[in-house]
Motif scaffolding. Structure first.
Motif, PDB file in Angstrom:
ATOM      1  N   ARG A 163     -10.428   1.569   0.511  1.00 57.30           N
ATOM      2  CA  ARG A 163      -9.592   2.770   0.677  1.00 57.30           C
ATOM      3  C   ARG A 163     -10.043   3.906  -0.228  1.00 57.30           C
ATOM      4  NH1 ARG A 163      -5.832  -0.611  -2.239  1.00 57.30           N
ATOM      5  NH2 ARG A 163      -4.964  -1.234  -0.222  1.00 57.30           N
TER       6      ARG A 163
ATOM      7  N   ASN B   1      -6.116  -3.660  10.083  1.00 64.13           N
ATOM      8  CA  ASN B   1      -5.759  -3.045   8.806  1.00 64.13           C
ATOM      9  C   ASN B   1      -4.475  -3.646   8.230  1.00 64.13           C
ATOM     10  OD1 ASN B   1      -6.155  -0.806   6.772  1.00 64.13           O
ATOM     11  ND2 ASN B   1      -4.149  -0.227   7.562  1.00 64.13           N
ATOM     12  N   ALA B   2      -3.560  -4.019   9.120  1.00 67.02           N
ATOM     13  CA  ALA B   2      -2.287  -4.591   8.679  1.00 67.02           C
ATOM     14  C   ALA B   2      -2.459  -5.970   8.058  1.00 67.02           C
ATOM     15  CB  ALA B   2      -1.323  -4.674   9.860  1.00 67.02           C
TER      16      ALA B   2
ATOM     17  N   ASN C 168      -2.083   2.138   2.050  1.00 67.20           N
ATOM     18  CA  ASN C 168      -2.005   1.306   3.257  1.00 67.20           C
ATOM     19  C   ASN C 168      -3.346   1.191   3.977  1.00 67.20           C
ATOM     20  OD1 ASN C 168       0.839   0.814   3.091  1.00 67.20           O
ATOM     21  ND2 ASN C 168       1.163   2.939   3.736  1.00 67.20           N
ATOM     22  N   ARG C 169      -4.367   1.840   3.428  1.00 65.25           N
ATOM     23  CA  ARG C 169      -5.682   1.829   4.086  1.00 65.25           C
ATOM     24  C   ARG C 169      -6.565   0.742   3.487  1.00 65.25           C
ATOM     25  NH1 ARG C 169      -9.934   6.757   3.638  1.00 65.25           N
ATOM     26  NH2 ARG C 169     -11.422   5.292   2.764  1.00 65.25           N
ATOM     27  N   ASN C 170      -7.101  -0.107   4.347  1.00 66.48           N
ATOM     28  CA  ASN C 170      -7.990  -1.190   3.906  1.00 66.48           C
ATOM     29  C   ASN C 170      -9.392  -1.040   4.492  1.00 66.48           C
ATOM     30  OD1 ASN C 170      -5.915  -2.758   2.488  1.00 66.48           O
ATOM     31  ND2 ASN C 170      -5.058  -3.054   4.546  1.00 66.48           N
TER      32      ASN C 170
ATOM     33  N   ASN D 103      -4.623  -6.692   5.830  1.00 62.51           N
ATOM     34  CA  ASN D 103      -5.109  -6.519   4.458  1.00 62.51           C
ATOM     35  C   ASN D 103      -6.495  -7.133   4.252  1.00 62.51           C
ATOM     36  OD1 ASN D 103      -4.820  -5.417   1.874  1.00 62.51           O
ATOM     37  ND2 ASN D 103      -4.064  -7.352   1.034  1.00 62.51           N
TER      38      ASN D 103
ATOM     39  N   ASP E 158      -5.209   6.211   0.366  1.00 62.61           N
ATOM     40  CA  ASP E 158      -3.918   5.821   0.943  1.00 62.61           C
ATOM     41  C   ASP E 158      -3.709   4.325   0.671  1.00 62.61           C
ATOM     42  OD1 ASP E 158      -1.899   4.864   2.781  1.00 62.61           O
ATOM     43  OD2 ASP E 158      -2.162   6.713   3.929  1.00 62.61           O
TER      44      ASP E 158
END
Length: 261
Positions: free
Chosen positions: A215, A25-26, A53-55, A28, A51
């Motif tokens: 997301r 997830n980090a 930050n959610r992919n 992207n 969210d």
């Protein structure tokens, strides 16, 4: 129109999702998790819809509750009690708890069928005793996970379980996994890995074509369920399968007893 050339990762299974989604997830990169049995809110990687930050999104593996009981009741109207028989492992715990929660939601009864005994054990002797003890015309079994059942420290094969079950069981049954067909279950409502993968890929392609971020796509339950009616078991129990049921189910006339873990 958006390009169909896009990078997409499918992560399959609860354990794989726990291990890989946080780090993936980090990066992207769009991710679809599939084959998720556990309650999504309890996952370490859970994030709410939208969210930033959610992919990722997820296709949840959930077994049907209402349909199997309705179909069982239609085939055998006298049934008013169903007992759960399953092993004791992580998958069994999750699935059993979800079914029990559904029963509780409906007041421990659905389609005029109430919840009976819940037998959860790895001991083959416990399974044999349970199978032989249920004989009433009003009773049925819901057999969940037939693996991890042991006798004298050795796992009992699906073939051996099925042979004993078909010989000794006098009541109809619902199954939830493909192996249920090998056990000789009357009705099997299974969630197939191919269907989970297809829905995961379809979700990713649709999102890409419509310009959506994963997301923003809610986690959703799998839509596809494979229904198998065991004609041999129906004949053994002297049940007649209504013709209208054959329009949406696969009819197995003979079930080979093989051990395929």
């Amino acid at each position: 129109m958006r390009s169909r050339n896009f990078l997409q990762i499918i992560v399959f299974d609860d354990e794989a999702s726990e291990d890989f989604i946080p780090s993936l997830n980090a990066l992207n990169i769009p991710i679809v998790a599939s084959g998720i049995n556990k309650d999504i809110e309890n996952q370490s990687w859970f994030m709410k819809d939208g969210d930033p930050n959610r992919n990722f999104t997820a296709i949840l593996e959930r077994y049907p509750f209402e349909g199997p009981l309705k179909l069982l009741k239609k085939i055998r109207p006298s049934i008013n009690k169903i007992s759960i028989l399953t092993t004791k492992n992580d998958s069994s715990d999750i699935i059993a708890s979800q079914l029990l929660a559904k029963f509780k939601e409906y007041g421990n009864q659905y389609s005029d069928i109430k919840l009976g005994e819940v037998i959860q054990s790895k001991d083959w002797e416990v399974w044999k005793k349970a199978i032989k003890s249920k004989k009433g015309n009003n009773e049925a079994f819901w057999i969940l996970v037939p693996w991890d059942v042991y006798q004298n420290g050795k796992e009992v094969s699906i073939k051996d379980i099925g042979t004993f079950y078909q010989r000794e069981s006098k009541i109809p049954e619902l199954g939830i996994v493909n192996a249920s067909q090998l056990l000789g279950m009357l009705l099997c409502f299974s969630v197939n890995s191919e269907d989970l993968a297809f829905e995961a890929i379809s979700t990713a392609i649709t999102a890409n074509n419509e310009g959506k971020k994963l997301r923003d796509i809610p986690f959703k339950k799998v839509k596809s369920v494979r229904v198998v009616i065991n004609k041999e078991r129906a004949d053994q129990l002297k049940y007649t399968i209504p013709n209208e049921m054959l329009d949406f189910a696969k009819l197995e006339k003979k079930i080979p007893l093989e051990y395929l873990r």
